[in-house]
Design a protein around this motif. Structure first.
Motif, short mmCIF file in Angstrom:
data_model
loop_
_atom_site.label_atom_id
_atom_site.label_comp_id
_atom_site.label_asym_id
_atom_site.label_seq_id
_atom_site.Cartn_x
_atom_site.Cartn_y
_atom_site.Cartn_z
N PHE A 14 32.36 -15.84 27.98
CA PHE A 14 30.92 -15.74 28.25
C PHE A 14 30.70 -14.79 29.42
CE2 PHE A 14 32.09 -18.93 31.37
CZ PHE A 14 31.26 -18.67 32.44
N TRP A 15 29.47 -14.31 29.51
CA TRP A 15 29.10 -13.38 30.60
C TRP A 15 27.61 -13.59 30.87
CZ3 TRP A 15 25.93 -8.91 31.00
CH2 TRP A 15 26.19 -8.07 32.10
N GLU A 16 27.27 -13.90 32.15
CA GLU A 16 25.88 -14.21 32.51
C GLU A 16 25.44 -13.31 33.67
OE1 GLU A 16 26.00 -18.99 31.37
OE2 GLU A 16 25.99 -18.35 33.47
N PRO A 17 24.51 -12.39 33.43
CA PRO A 17 24.02 -11.51 34.49
C PRO A 17 22.76 -12.12 35.15
CG PRO A 17 23.20 -10.74 32.40
CD PRO A 17 23.98 -11.99 32.11
N GLU A 18 22.56 -11.75 36.42
CA GLU A 18 21.40 -12.27 37.15
C GLU A 18 21.00 -11.27 38.24
OE1 GLU A 18 20.17 -16.29 39.70
OE2 GLU A 18 22.22 -16.01 38.95
N LEU A 19 19.71 -11.17 38.49
CA LEU A 19 19.19 -10.32 39.55
C LEU A 19 18.51 -11.18 40.62
CD1 LEU A 19 17.52 -7.21 37.86
CD2 LEU A 19 19.47 -7.20 39.42
N LYS A 20 18.85 -10.94 41.86
CA LYS A 20 18.15 -11.58 42.98
C LYS A 20 17.85 -10.50 44.01
CE LYS A 20 19.80 -16.34 42.66
NZ LYS A 20 20.47 -17.48 43.34
N GLY A 21 16.63 -10.00 43.96
CA GLY A 21 16.25 -8.92 44.87
C GLY A 21 17.08 -7.68 44.59
N ASN A 22 17.83 -7.24 45.63
CA ASN A 22 18.66 -6.05 45.46
C ASN A 22 20.12 -6.40 45.18
OD1 ASN A 22 19.28 -7.08 47.96
ND2 ASN A 22 19.54 -5.07 48.93
#
Length: 286
Positions: A14-22
């Motif tokens: 599995f692969w889970e991407p996430e963005l938090k600000g920069n």
């Protein structure tokens, strides 16, 4: 958070991407485990988002499928459409037959039929007149016009008539067919193959129609092979070569689609005792 999975053979990831600000964050590992977490900070949020989109695209190309809960599965990008096959240019300029042009063509065909067995220059002259008259019809099928059907069929039969019975030379027959719908060539080829007195050149042209699997290409190839540069009214050798250069990619593509090749096809065409045809076929397959 979006989740992507890759399950194939012994792989189950599995692969889970996430963005938090920069900051761009990914969690990855074997399905059923907590996985590992990595973070990468960028100068600004735009840089982080660019990296996010780049990595998502990479995973889709690698075969991962999105299985985000509550979201539709995202398949890998569709392959680009196959390039469109180049179309053959028209053989005959578009035109609308009129009662007058049909009558003129019928008369020209009848005059040609009446001259078969005469001196060659007279037959050639009549054949050229008939060719011009047919060209004015815009590529019709003679079978669809009562004025033409009977005489035209009789002319195609005379290509394989017994010797001494006033044959129509194959080159003239193909020149006439080149001004008509390809259905006329298909019928003529059937007549030539069924003739009790085989005419090698006509039989070769008819057989190549079957070998190529496309009557339109077979007709054009037959017209090229029947031409003899240097004859009165025939194209020059340079003109012949230019026509072959334009047609060759279409012939090669058609042969390749059935696992064949130009060289193999050229060797399969029976040239009999026609030295010119044999030489031409050898040059085609070179």
């Amino acid at each position: 958070m979006r989740r992507f999975e890759f399950v194939e053979g012994s792989s189950s990831k599995f692969w889970e991407p996430e963005l938090k600000g920069n900051t761009f964050i990914v969690t990855y590992g074997r399905i059923g485990t907590a996985g590992q977490r990595r973070e990468k900070a960028f100068a600004d949020e735009a840089g982080a988002r660019k990296e996010y989109e780049k990595k998502v695209a990479e995973k889709l190309r690698e075969g991962y499928r999105e299985v985000t809960e509550g979201g539709a599965a995202e398949a890998a990008p569709a392959p680009p459409p196959a390039p469109k096959k180049a179309e053959l240019p028209r053989r005959v300029p578009a035109a609308t037959p009129t009662p007058e042009s049909l009558k003129a063509a019928a008369e020209a065909l009848a005059a040609l039929r009446a001259r078969l067995g005469w001196r060659s220059w007279e037959v050639t002259s009549r054949a050229r007149r008939a060719k011009r008259a047919l060209r004015a019809l815009g590529g019709v099928d003679p079978a669809a016009h009562a004025e033409l059907a009977g005489t035209f069929t009789a002319l195609m039969e005379r290509v394989v008539a017994p010797k001494g019975d006033g044959r129509l030379p194959l080159r003239h027959a193909l020149a006439l067919l080149g001004e008509l719908d390809v259905a006329a060539f298909t019928r003529a080829a059937e007549v030539w193959l069924a003739a009790p007195d085989a005419v090698p050149a006509a039989t070769a042209v008819a057989r190549q129609a079957s070998a190529l699997g496309q009557p339109e290409l077979a007709l054009r190839m037959g017209m090229l092979l029947a031409e003899r540069p240097g004859r009165t009214g025939a194209p020059s050798e340079e003109g012949w070569s230019k026509r072959w250069t334009r047609l060759r990619p279409h012939v090669e593509e058609q042969l390749a689609s059935s696992g064949g090749s130009l060289a193999t096809w050229a060797q399969s065409v029976e040239a009999s005792k026609d030295a010119h045809l044999a030489g031409r076929l050898a040059s085609l397959g070179a």
